[in-house]
Design an enzyme around this catalytic site. Sequence first.
Site, short mmCIF file in Angstrom:
data_model
loop_
_atom_site.label_atom_id
_atom_site.label_comp_id
_atom_site.label_asym_id
_atom_site.label_seq_id
_atom_site.Cartn_x
_atom_site.Cartn_y
_atom_site.Cartn_z
N GLU A 253 23.72 26.31 -37.08
CA GLU A 253 22.81 27.41 -36.77
C GLU A 253 22.94 27.81 -35.32
O GLU A 253 23.14 26.98 -34.44
CB GLU A 253 21.36 26.97 -37.05
CG GLU A 253 21.17 26.40 -38.45
CD GLU A 253 19.75 25.91 -38.71
OE1 GLU A 253 18.81 26.51 -38.18
OE2 GLU A 253 19.60 24.93 -39.45
N GLU A 370 12.52 34.25 -37.63
CA GLU A 370 11.59 33.22 -38.11
C GLU A 370 10.54 33.01 -37.03
O GLU A 370 10.86 33.05 -35.84
CB GLU A 370 12.37 31.92 -38.34
CG GLU A 370 11.52 30.71 -38.69
CD GLU A 370 12.35 29.42 -38.83
OE1 GLU A 370 13.60 29.48 -38.77
OE2 GLU A 370 11.73 28.35 -38.97
#
Length: 471
Positions: A253, A370
């Site tokens: 990520e 997010e």
Amino acid sequence: MDPTRLVRSSARAARSLQLGWRVVIAMTCVLLLLLLVKSSQAAGTSSTLQEEVAPSSRRLQAYRDSTNVARHGPASESFQLSDGSWVDCVPIEQQIAAHEPNLQDHIIRMQPSSQILMNNIFLPQIDNVSDKQQQLPQHPQLFAREHGGCREGFIPVQRSDPNQQLFRKHQGPAADRGMTSTTSMKNPTSASNGPAHDYAVVAVPSTTGGYTGQGGVLSVNGPYIGEPSSEFSLSQLWTVAGSYQLENLNTAEVGWQVYPALHPSQQPLAPHLFIYWTRDAYLSTGCYNLNCPGFVQVNSTWVLGGTLAPYTTLAQKAKFEYEFSIFVVFDSGTPGWWLQIQGTWVGYWPSSIYTTLKAGRADNLEWGGEIAPASTTPTTTGMGSGAFASAGYPVAAYQRNVSYGDAASGNWYYASFTGEAVTNTNCYTVGIQQGGYTNWGSYFFFGGPGALNNPACANTLLEPENLEAFS
Ligand SMILES: *[C@@H]1O[C@H](CO)[C@@H](O)[C@H](O)[C@H]1NC(C)=O
Ligand SMILES: *[C@@H]1O[C@H](CO)[C@@H](O)[C@H](O)[C@H]1NC(C)=O
Ligand SMILES: *[C@@H]1O[C@H](CO)[C@@H](O)[C@H](O)[C@H]1NC(C)=O
């Protein structure tokens, strides 16, 4: 060894034969000593030469401090940046990755193999620079701008409090598909365990082993954080294989994140470049940046965990948004997943740290935003820039040039988004190909103000049931 000096020494020894035996013996001893010294010097010279000629054969070496704690090797130099943060230059061989059990005797690759270098230029050239977009000036990090980078053979490490707990990431957006109320309780000791997160994320179809990489150009924003002691807001790419159920979910990520608790003394409200990985569905492996063994960094200018500056905030009412580009690409020659930022190969997640991402095939690729709320009450923390997707350019956050590597054909394509996960459209939204920018490739705007001056969101209870699953 210098041959002329040897000849001269022998000539001197020959002349000494005319003198008495004691002199002969003495001179022989001197000659022997000379030869010994010469040969040991020669050995020293050749090993130094080897290191200089072939830095690619650098091997990871685990370093432990005086109390036997696994750390990066000691810094050769340390720099304080104009924003107050500190960067330590540590030997590339002694970076923390050396402590990963699966990287014993690992030889550091300084760049990916030529195969991967070619792959990137297969993308259709549909991007052209207009005044609508603006890349960050020179290098988007202060360390590189102010100090140029670490010396050759050293990598920059963002200094953090050695007593700070290891922050573990919350499950990614795929976790919330069919999420049950117990899913997020699997790791009660995790610092990031807590109320369900909110996502505004896009994806390509889930295909077992279908993908060899992904890319995107991310706007860099500075959203408002309602509860700085625990909340964060991010924009990132997720490269994923495996499953939550089998606890073998693997991820690589990368993106930016405003996470004050992770950077309490380094510009806590600014967006920081971050990377993350796990090989057990976020249960006990993995971490941010270079805070634990895993990722191998090779570049001497990029600071993982360092701020990206400047960045765009809503208050600026700017005419453009700052942005930076990211690729995560599997290289079978390394083997590993390489991270490219702004065209520079920063380092890689070696295949050997993974179980399901090992073979260079990802099952899921996701891009988006997010936020982590402090409680089940909707938070005032903004996602993206803090504006809804519909605000468009240059107000809402975006990711453009969104591309993926296709395992079957070996080619790269701009993504056709077939999935979208938005937890609560009253709080945060996604706008795919919104506005018709013909030179942005595949793109989406995303984000929102959360509950800040937004009763529609403030009056919603954030339950997992509110999730609109990928469709
Ligand atoms: C977007 O993608 C195109 C095609 O690969 C590439 O030429 C261009 O440099 C990319 N833009 C950025 C800002 O990375
Ligand atoms: C690291 O990155 C910088 C800037 O992106 C680049 O100029 C440099 O050549 C890279 N390589 C190394 C080994 O530092
Ligand atoms: C850039 O893209 C715009 C819109 O897609 C187009 O009108 C323009 O001709 C392009 N410019 C160049 C130099 O290719």
